[in-house]
Each structure stands twice: as C-alpha cells, then as structure tokens.
Design an enzyme around this catalytic site. Structure first.
Site, mmCIF file in Angstrom:
data_model
loop_
_atom_site.group_PDB
_atom_site.id
_atom_site.type_symbol
_atom_site.label_atom_id
_atom_site.label_comp_id
_atom_site.label_asym_id
_atom_site.label_seq_id
_atom_site.Cartn_x
_atom_site.Cartn_y
_atom_site.Cartn_z
ATOM 1 N N HIS A 177 14.632 -25.132 -5.453
ATOM 2 C CA HIS A 177 14.127 -23.778 -5.239
ATOM 3 C C HIS A 177 13.750 -23.176 -6.596
ATOM 4 C CE1 HIS A 177 16.348 -23.522 -1.156
ATOM 5 N NE2 HIS A 177 15.070 -23.831 -0.974
ATOM 6 N N GLU A 180 15.702 -20.375 -8.838
ATOM 7 C CA GLU A 180 17.114 -20.555 -9.150
ATOM 8 C C GLU A 180 17.266 -21.182 -10.539
ATOM 9 O OE1 GLU A 180 18.634 -22.634 -5.712
ATOM 10 O OE2 GLU A 180 17.923 -21.065 -4.355
ATOM 11 N N GLU A 378 26.402 -24.349 -4.891
ATOM 12 C CA GLU A 378 25.722 -23.071 -5.061
ATOM 13 C C GLU A 378 26.393 -22.355 -6.226
ATOM 14 O OE1 GLU A 378 23.291 -21.339 -3.548
ATOM 15 O OE2 GLU A 378 22.732 -22.591 -1.842
#
Length: 421
Positions: A177, A180, A378
């Site tokens: 992504h 990020e 994450e």
C-alpha cells in the site's frame, strides 16, 4: 440524510476526483483528522460519509477509525457522528502541516538514512550499494515489474555459513500500500541490521535463513504518493473509464472480491481490479514467489493499526497450525514490546480483530503454496504518518520481532534445515 445531501450540494465546491489528471501536489490543506470510536457504527459511518467524499481517507478497526475530513465537509461529518451517537476526537487540525514536516525532513537529509523517507530510486540505490558492499552474502533480486516499468527490486541475503540450497527461505514484502511509508523504511532498516549488526543473535538469525526481502512491491504507487498525493494507496494502472489504480492487496487470487473490496475502478481505496492478478505487480510478484524452494516463512509489513494478523483474513475459522502461529506470534510481539513497551493486538485473523477482507497476498501464499509461517504486521502510526526522525524506533522494534519469530519457530522445529549435498 436528504437534507444533509442538499446542504452539501449547495455549499460544496467541485471536489477533487481521482479520475481527473493530477498536475499539482495535493496538499491536504485544512483537512482534519478525527478519531471516531464506538462498539458499533464506525463502519456504517464511513460508508455513509463516502456518499459525500468518494476519495475518503480512513484507517482503523471494528471499533475505531481515523478519518481525514475535507474542510468543507467538517460540519456534515460532525452532524453524522452526533446523529449516530459516536465518540469523536480531533487529532490533527491541519494535516498539511504533517506533510510539510515530512518534506522538510527529506530536504534536510543528504544521503540514505533512517531519519527521512526516501523515494524509490534512493531505496533501489541503497539495495545496490549493499549488494556491492556485501558481495559474499547478498545479491539483487527482481520480484517483478510495475505498470510504469519500474522493477520490484529486492535483496537476497544468504551468507555462506550453510549450503545455500539447504536453507529455509524467509520472504518479506513491504509497501504494497503506497501511503504506508513506515513499512519500506523499517524494512530497509531491518536489512541494515541483518548485514551490519554485531549482535550474535541477529547474526545467527541472518546466517540460518535464506532471506528474500522486497522493501517496495508497489513502486509506482509509492512514488505517486510522494510526488502528487500523500494518501494514495493503490497501483497506477489505468481502467477503461480512465480511473487509476487497484488495491494490490485485494488483487490476489484467493477468494477474490469475496469481502472487503470494491468493484468500482474509481474507488479510492479498495478497488480489487477487473480480475485476480489484473495488476502486473501482483501477478509478477506471485510468479516470483512460486519459484522459491523451501519457502518456510512469509511476512508482510503494513501500517498503521498496530496488530499482528494471521490467515485467513476473511474467516474466523482457524487453520491446522493456528495455535502454533499464535504461540510464535506472541513471542515475536513480546520481543518487540521489550524495545519500546508498545503493545500490539493479536495475533489473530483480520476477520476477528480488524475487518473481513479477501484477495490479499498473505492468504494467497498460505492457501496456494501451503507456506507454514505466514504473518502480516501492521506497524504503528496515525493515519499513515510516523515521524521520520523516529523511524529507528520502529526499526529496532521490527528487528526484535523478527528475532522473536525466528527464535520461537526454531524452538517448534519450523526451520529444520535440509542440507543439500
């Protein structure tokens, strides 16, 4: 709702459309970052508010979300939150100030470091430099290519202490992504630790495994997020209607479009592509992964909800070695916690602690290749921002998380080496 829509139509200006040609940097001037929390209703709020802002930027989990709101939509947003009885906190008054700070850090830096965010060319130059500096244990690897013709460049670290063909393979992908930024930064930091650390535990971890590490597997999107739109998430492919990009972590051929994805090419965040592997980035990277013999571990780095996720992301049912993955994952998080005293949620599936989603790389790797150790980390931050001066903080954390993962996996026999003669 009808009244709100009418008010919006009266007061709004022509809003930015992702389908339009972008010629200037999107500053996000006076965009406000709100944190909204509730045991129920956050998902519905986002869905409803997207009727007013089809390029809405948000992140979060089942009970809270960070939502970036245009200045002319603040009053409508606040009214929707009030109507739903949700809790709301203003975190950032003007998000452009954060973006300006990131750019100032870049301008102050001369050379590659972990106190600034670097573009794709700098990251690739770093990988080339490390391959030249450590020729006995590294080589450049190409995991595929992008829509705009960039290489998906990585570094293989395979020290000669054991027979090369006998080592378990550990694959890392990062930056799928685009916005990020902390993910590619910590991945290059980890590469540096593997190659330069004097810690005997890190050296042993490096020498035991055959590492294939890719800091930026969506290089077009990452570069676009730096030059034009800091919040860009997708690839840069062009759909038939002119809209750009697909979410490369919704485009893999595992339960494609089953949940958590959009079929609208103009969806700013979660368009899954016209078909599985429609994006050259995911298609070519998957082909590379298929070639890896003895692939024992896969890790993907994302941000920024501070969790450790396991497959499968669209199900609460547990796979056969789920308990082992939890045990190994908890040890990994324990190692990371000792660095900064930061607690991560999980390990668990995304369906259990985040949201249901399908078509992701982690699930494809597990389902298609039966890779035993598969995780998505994450990392930390607020709405995809992490201060560049604090990159080493997460870099050290990630390094210890990987050490914890490898240590516990060794204890459980997952990295038993098959030495080729």
């Amino acid at each position: 709702m009808n009244l709100l829509k009418f008010i919006f139509l009266v007061i709004s200006v022509v809003h930015f459309s992702q389908c339009a040609v972008v010629e200037e940097y999107k500053t996000y001037k006076d965009y406000k970052l709100f944190q909204v929390t509730s045991l129920d209703g956050v998902k519905d709020l986002i869905k409803e508010f997207m009727e007013f802002d089809d390029a809405l930027v948000y992140s979060g989990n089942k009970t809270s979300a960070g939502i970036l709101v245009k200045p002319d939509l603040v009053s409508i947003f606040e009214e929707l939150v009030t109507m739903r009885g949700l809790n709301m906190e203003l975190l950032v008054e003007d998000y452009s100030k954060i973006i300006e700070m990131e750019k100032r850090e870049i301008l102050r830096n001369d050379g590659f470091s972990w106190h600034a965010y670097h573009d794709v060319a700098d990251i690739h130059d770093y990988l080339r430099n490390m391959s030249r500096e450590y020729p006995n244990m590294t080589e450049l690897i190409i995991g595929g290519q992008s829509y705009e013709g960039r290489q998906i460049l990585g570094l293989r670290i395979n020290s000669p202490s054991l027979h090369k063909k006998g080592k378990p393979v550990f694959f890392i992908e990062s930056g799928i992504h685009a916005r990020e930024w902390i993910a590619p930064a910590t991945t290059t930091y980890f590469i540096n630790e593997l190659l330069t650390s004097s810690d005997p535990h890190i050296i042993a971890m490096r020498d035991q495994l055959d590492w294939h590490i890719f800091p930026s597997v969506n290089p077009d999107g990452y570069q676009y997020s730096r030059k034009f739109d800091r919040m860009w998430r997708k690839t840069r492919s062009k759909s038939a209607n002119g809209c750009r990009g697909a979410d490369p972590n919704r485009n893999w051929d595992y339960n494609w479009m089953k949940s958590g994805a959009s079929s609208d090419p103009c969806d700013y965040q979660t368009y899954a592509g016209k078909e599985p592997f429609s994006e050259i980035e995911t298609r070519s990277l998957s082909e590379y992964i298929r070639t890896l013999e003895n692939l024992r571990a896969y890790v993907g780095f994302h941000s920024d909800v501070q969790m450790l996720l396991l497959p499968y992301s669209d199900s609460t049912e547990h796979m056969d070695n789920y308990d082992d993955l939890v045990t190994i994952g908890k040890t990994s998080l324990d190692y990371g916690y000792k660095v900064n005293r930061e607690k991560y949620n999980g390990p668990a599936t995304a369906a259990e602690i985040l949201y249901m989603v399908s078509g992701g790389s982690m699930d494809w790797v597990r389902n298609t290749l039966a890779t035993p150790l598969v995780y998505t980390y994450e990392l930390r931050g607020k709405n995809f921002h992490w201060p560049p001066s604090r990159i080493p903080e997460q870099g050290d954390e990630v390094t210890q998380m990987m050490l914890g993962l490898v240590t516990e996996a060794n204890n459980m026999g997952y990295f038993k080496t098959k030495v080729s003669k």
